[in-house]
Design a protein around this motif. Structure first.
Motif, mmCIF file in Angstrom:
data_model
loop_
_atom_site.group_PDB
_atom_site.id
_atom_site.type_symbol
_atom_site.label_atom_id
_atom_site.label_comp_id
_atom_site.label_asym_id
_atom_site.label_seq_id
_atom_site.Cartn_x
_atom_site.Cartn_y
_atom_site.Cartn_z
ATOM 1 N N GLU A 82 0.830 -1.045 -0.095
ATOM 2 C CA GLU A 82 0.031 0.010 0.062
ATOM 3 C C GLU A 82 0.890 1.142 0.005
ATOM 4 O O GLU A 82 0.659 2.256 -0.656
ATOM 5 N N MET A 83 1.869 1.295 0.828
ATOM 6 C CA MET A 83 2.874 2.415 0.919
ATOM 7 C C MET A 83 3.726 2.727 -0.149
ATOM 8 O O MET A 83 3.910 3.949 -0.425
ATOM 9 N N TYR A 84 3.765 1.798 -1.259
ATOM 10 C CA TYR A 84 4.457 2.049 -2.442
ATOM 11 C C TYR A 84 3.698 3.079 -3.045
ATOM 12 O O TYR A 84 4.221 3.988 -3.780
ATOM 13 N N GLY A 132 6.766 0.470 3.994
ATOM 14 C CA GLY A 132 6.717 1.979 4.455
ATOM 15 C C GLY A 132 6.826 2.036 5.902
ATOM 16 O O GLY A 132 6.596 3.118 6.395
ATOM 17 N N LEU A 133 7.261 1.171 6.476
ATOM 18 C CA LEU A 133 7.519 1.140 8.054
ATOM 19 C C LEU A 133 9.196 1.389 8.366
ATOM 20 O O LEU A 133 9.858 0.556 7.725
ATOM 21 N N MET A 134 9.549 2.208 9.015
ATOM 22 C CA MET A 134 11.075 2.491 9.439
ATOM 23 C C MET A 134 11.205 1.956 10.759
ATOM 24 O O MET A 134 10.288 1.941 11.605
ATOM 25 N N THR A 135 12.440 1.605 10.839
ATOM 26 C CA THR A 135 12.867 0.924 12.124
ATOM 27 C C THR A 135 12.303 -0.002 12.674
ATOM 28 O O THR A 135 11.863 -1.135 12.037
ATOM 29 N N HIS A 140 1.459 2.065 10.991
ATOM 30 C CA HIS A 140 1.622 3.223 10.059
ATOM 31 C C HIS A 140 1.210 4.445 10.942
ATOM 32 O O HIS A 140 0.181 4.659 11.524
ATOM 33 N N ASP A 141 2.008 5.353 11.051
ATOM 34 C CA ASP A 141 1.712 6.864 11.468
ATOM 35 C C ASP A 141 2.476 7.972 10.705
ATOM 36 O O ASP A 141 3.464 8.255 10.522
ATOM 37 N N HIS A 142 1.329 8.622 9.764
ATOM 38 C CA HIS A 142 1.606 9.621 9.007
ATOM 39 C C HIS A 142 1.596 11.285 9.361
ATOM 40 O O HIS A 142 1.306 11.813 8.697
ATOM 41 N N ALA A 143 1.221 11.262 10.886
ATOM 42 C CA ALA A 143 0.724 12.575 11.503
ATOM 43 C C ALA A 143 1.801 13.568 11.233
ATOM 44 O O ALA A 143 1.363 14.945 10.822
ATOM 45 N N THR A 144 2.980 13.468 10.653
ATOM 46 C CA THR A 144 3.899 14.519 10.624
ATOM 47 C C THR A 144 4.375 14.778 8.872
ATOM 48 O O THR A 144 4.981 15.681 8.946
ATOM 49 N N ILE A 145 3.805 13.725 8.291
ATOM 50 C CA ILE A 145 4.249 13.857 6.720
ATOM 51 C C ILE A 145 3.689 14.959 6.052
ATOM 52 O O ILE A 145 4.383 15.914 5.469
ATOM 53 N N VAL A 146 2.609 15.266 6.030
ATOM 54 C CA VAL A 146 1.820 16.379 5.263
ATOM 55 C C VAL A 146 2.395 17.871 5.924
ATOM 56 O O VAL A 146 2.554 18.668 5.046
ATOM 57 N N ASN A 177 11.496 9.872 1.880
ATOM 58 C CA ASN A 177 12.691 8.759 2.093
ATOM 59 C C ASN A 177 12.718 8.528 3.386
ATOM 60 O O ASN A 177 12.842 7.144 3.936
ATOM 61 N N VAL A 178 12.811 9.602 4.369
ATOM 62 C CA VAL A 178 13.116 9.435 5.756
ATOM 63 C C VAL A 178 11.807 8.855 6.351
ATOM 64 O O VAL A 178 12.055 8.263 7.394
#
Length: 385
Positions: A82-84, A132-135, A140-146, A177-178
């Motif tokens: 999904e994250m791709y 799409g999951l880091m470390t 999934h938590d995209h609160a800071t992306i936008v 990427n981060v």
């Protein structure tokens, strides 16, 4: 006159008298019926997932839909990333926002055709190649992306020299990427190496097979138009058909073994992931009761549907995946909807699926995306597809 008065004697009094007679009469009062569902159509789909703290239901619904389409043609169930799709779509959203000089929505939201657009341009990858999951993240938590992306874009739009704003494309890519991870150039799947384009070719998924159907009165029926809703940043095309034809199209597709991606409004109190139902009671005071018990539902006209859309009571809140049909003990039919809010728990009923009544569907559906091969022949002829 005495006979007339006798007819008005209270029911409780009559019941008491009858009970005292040797030849007592048994009075049957219909009991309120709790839902008891039976499967009618069940199309193969992957397990229910959770979109976590994100607004990416569009990719979860669209990816699940694609998984079922690939399974129908190949018999193989592939877990699509999904994250791709999300990662590849953000730059397109950013471009749209910049070129419109910030005078449009920039958000996590999207629509089913955005998944198809991503696949057409960038191919597909499996979940194992890009989560799409880091470390050590499990959710999934995209609160800071936008907010981080929009800060960069707004600086460029305002021509903020101190922010080094001309490099906004590079900055957007770096942030993604981060937050989501770098996109793999190639990857291994079942012992073979692919890139996103060759993986798409392997699945034989063809984006040209799909259309999006809707039903509104502001445009002629059997025409194509761009639906003006906030998340349609990519100006996706919709085919407009009468409401009864929309329901018939969904029913026919399911009978032909094709699932559908659903865009609809879930803001109603009678859409409940906890109880696993979405219904539209005729009586307002049955909004709580209808989550557990069968009640009479409203009749939905095209005019009322249009009114609710124009006054914003119906909006494109959420996307899900229609994977089947069930019926209750009174033979009322409900669409089996795969949600993306997780599986069974104290807060999620029906193992993460929602059974949506046809009245609810008629009122609250924005659109459905479907393989045109599954549609009625007469509709394909009318739409020239």
């Amino acid at each position: 006159m005495k006979q007339i008065l006798f007819l008005f004697v209270s029911f409780s009094f009559l019941a008491t008298c009858w009970a005292q007679e040797d030849t007592a009469v048994e009075v049957h009062i219909p009991a309120t019926q709790k839902y008891s569902f039976t499967s009618v159509i069940d199309i193969e789909a992957s397990d229910v997932k959770s979109q976590g703290n994100t607004g990416t239901c569009w990719s979860f619904a669209g990816s699940s839909f694609i998984e079922s389409e690939i399974f129908k043609s190949s018999g193989v169930l592939i877990d699509i990333s999904e994250m791709y799709n999300v990662r590849q779509t953000y730059p397109s959203k950013a471009w749209n926002y910049v070129m419109r000089q910030g005078k449009t929505q920039f958000s996590e939201g999207g629509l089913a055709h955005d998944v198809l657009n991503s696949i057409k341009q960038y191919g597909l990858v499996p979940e194992s190649a890009y989560s799409g999951l880091m470390t050590e993240s499990q959710k999934h938590d995209h609160a800071t992306i936008v907010p981080e992306l929009q800060k960069v874009l707004d600086a460029y739009i305002k021509n903020d020299k101190d922010s080094n704003s001309p490099n906004w494309k590079f900055k957007v890519d770096s942030i993604l990427n981060v937050k989501l991870g770098k996109i793999p150039d190639n990857f291994s799947y079942n012992g073979l190496y692919y890139n996103p384009k060759s993986f798409l070719e392997m699945t034989k998924f063809d984006v040209s097979n799909y259309v999006t159907l809707t039903s509104f009165l502001q445009e002629p029926f059997y025409s194509q138009f761009i639906l003006n809703i906030p998340d349609n940043f990519s100006n996706g095309i919709y085919y407009n058909i009468p409401l009864n034809k929309l329901v018939d199209a969904v029913d026919t597709a399911l009978k032909n073994g094709y699932s559908l991606a659903l865009d609809c409004d879930v803001s109603e109190k009678t859409f409940s992931s906890k109880y696993g139902v979405a219904v539209l009671p005729k009586k307002l005071d049955e909004q709580e009761k209808c989550l557990t018990y069968i009640v009479e539902e409203s009749e939905i006209t095209p005019e009322f549907r249009q009114q609710e859309f124009e006054n914003y009571n119906t909006t494109d809140d959420h996307l899900m995946h229609i994977v089947g049909l069930v019926k209750d003990q009174n033979n009322n039919e409900y669409y089996k909807i795969k949600n993306s809010w997780g599986g069974n728990s104290d807060r999620i009923g029906n193992d993460g699926y929602v059974y949506m009544s046809k009245p609810f569907f008629k009122l609250k559906t924005i659109s459905v995306t479907v393989n045109k091969k599954g549609l009625p022949d007469t509709l394909k002829k009318d739409l020239k597809i």
